[in-house]
Design a protein around this motif. Structure first.
Motif, mmCIF file in Angstrom:
data_model
loop_
_atom_site.group_PDB
_atom_site.id
_atom_site.type_symbol
_atom_site.label_atom_id
_atom_site.label_comp_id
_atom_site.label_asym_id
_atom_site.label_seq_id
_atom_site.Cartn_x
_atom_site.Cartn_y
_atom_site.Cartn_z
ATOM 1 N N HIS A 29 13.111 10.250 3.596
ATOM 2 C CA HIS A 29 12.331 10.674 4.755
ATOM 3 C C HIS A 29 10.903 10.196 4.536
ATOM 4 O O HIS A 29 10.323 10.447 3.466
ATOM 5 C CB HIS A 29 12.343 12.193 4.918
ATOM 6 N N ALA A 30 10.334 9.527 5.523
ATOM 7 C CA ALA A 30 8.953 9.058 5.416
ATOM 8 C C ALA A 30 8.022 10.257 5.248
ATOM 9 O O ALA A 30 8.113 11.225 5.997
ATOM 10 C CB ALA A 30 8.573 8.253 6.652
ATOM 11 N N VAL A 31 7.157 10.195 4.251
ATOM 12 C CA VAL A 31 6.231 11.303 4.015
ATOM 13 C C VAL A 31 4.939 11.134 4.816
ATOM 14 O O VAL A 31 4.192 12.088 4.988
ATOM 15 C CB VAL A 31 5.916 11.487 2.509
ATOM 16 N N GLU A 32 4.693 9.936 5.303
ATOM 17 C CA GLU A 32 3.535 9.622 6.148
ATOM 18 C C GLU A 32 3.948 8.532 7.128
ATOM 19 O O GLU A 32 4.950 7.851 6.919
ATOM 20 C CB GLU A 32 2.366 9.094 5.300
ATOM 21 N N ASN A 33 3.174 8.328 8.174
ATOM 22 C CA ASN A 33 3.392 7.176 9.051
ATOM 23 C C ASN A 33 3.208 5.920 8.210
ATOM 24 O O ASN A 33 2.299 5.853 7.377
ATOM 25 C CB ASN A 33 2.400 7.169 10.209
ATOM 26 N N ALA A 34 4.068 4.937 8.402
ATOM 27 C CA ALA A 34 3.987 3.701 7.619
ATOM 28 C C ALA A 34 4.258 2.505 8.527
ATOM 29 O O ALA A 34 5.307 2.432 9.152
ATOM 30 C CB ALA A 34 4.979 3.731 6.467
ATOM 31 N N LYS A 35 3.322 1.571 8.574
ATOM 32 C CA LYS A 35 3.508 0.343 9.347
ATOM 33 C C LYS A 35 4.391 -0.642 8.600
ATOM 34 O O LYS A 35 5.103 -1.429 9.202
ATOM 35 C CB LYS A 35 2.152 -0.302 9.642
ATOM 36 N N SER A 36 4.286 -0.626 7.263
ATOM 37 C CA SER A 36 5.053 -1.566 6.445
ATOM 38 C C SER A 36 5.481 -0.889 5.148
ATOM 39 O O SER A 36 4.950 0.159 4.774
ATOM 40 C CB SER A 36 4.206 -2.807 6.130
ATOM 41 N N LEU A 37 6.449 -1.507 4.473
ATOM 42 C CA LEU A 37 6.935 -1.025 3.179
ATOM 43 C C LEU A 37 7.094 -2.206 2.229
ATOM 44 O O LEU A 37 7.516 -3.290 2.641
ATOM 45 C CB LEU A 37 8.299 -0.338 3.324
#
Length: 149
Positions: free
Chosen positions: A60-68
């Motif tokens: 589960h994403a812990v923060e908004n993320a544009k890229s990984l």
């Protein structure tokens, strides 16, 4: 004395649970929901030389993320060696979900990691983190493993 007994029972249950898991949590960083490593039913995983390790990591994403981006650290004895994966855009490895990710969104990353024939037969621990554009981990876990023929 009763408290010591409870602590002992809890420690035994925790160790038994972690031995049945397909990963070990990182010391810091968010743990995955699950990790399924193809061909590995117990730790340490056998990594066969000349093949690719494949794992599906649900998180589960812990923060908004544009890229990984995948960050792999291999622990050999007391030393650490970075291991750059061939694909540095982890968004391309998402088989469930897509970038950008929203905080709380579930996603599945498919790890593909080559195990070269030239690698020595050794025991090691692989730590994988998926970090966002701020270099903050969205997920982190460790896999105890052995390189085998």
């Amino acid at each position: 004395m009763a408290i010591l007994t409870y602590v002992y029972v809890f420690a035994v249950l925790f160790i038994a649970d972690s031995m049945q898991s397909s990963y070990v949590p990182c010391n810091a960083g968010p743990s995955p929901v699950s990790v399924e490593i193809l061909g590995c039913s117990s730790l340490p995983c056998n990594l066969v030389r000349g093949t690719n390790v494949q794992a599906d990591v649900v998180f589960h994403a812990v923060e908004n993320a544009k890229s990984l981006k995948p960050v792999v650290d291999v622990q050999l004895g007391g030393g650490h060696v970075p291991y750059p994966l061939p694909e540095q855009n982890a968004c391309k490895g998402l088989v469930n979900g897509q970038c950008p990710l929203q905080k709380g969104q579930s996603a599945t990353y498919r790890l593909k990691m080559p195990v070269e024939k030239s690698y020595p037969r050794i025991s090691l621990t692989i730590q994988l983190s998926l970090v966002d554009e701020q270099n903050k981990p969205q997920v982190c876990f460790k896999i105890p493993a052995k390189v085998v023929d």
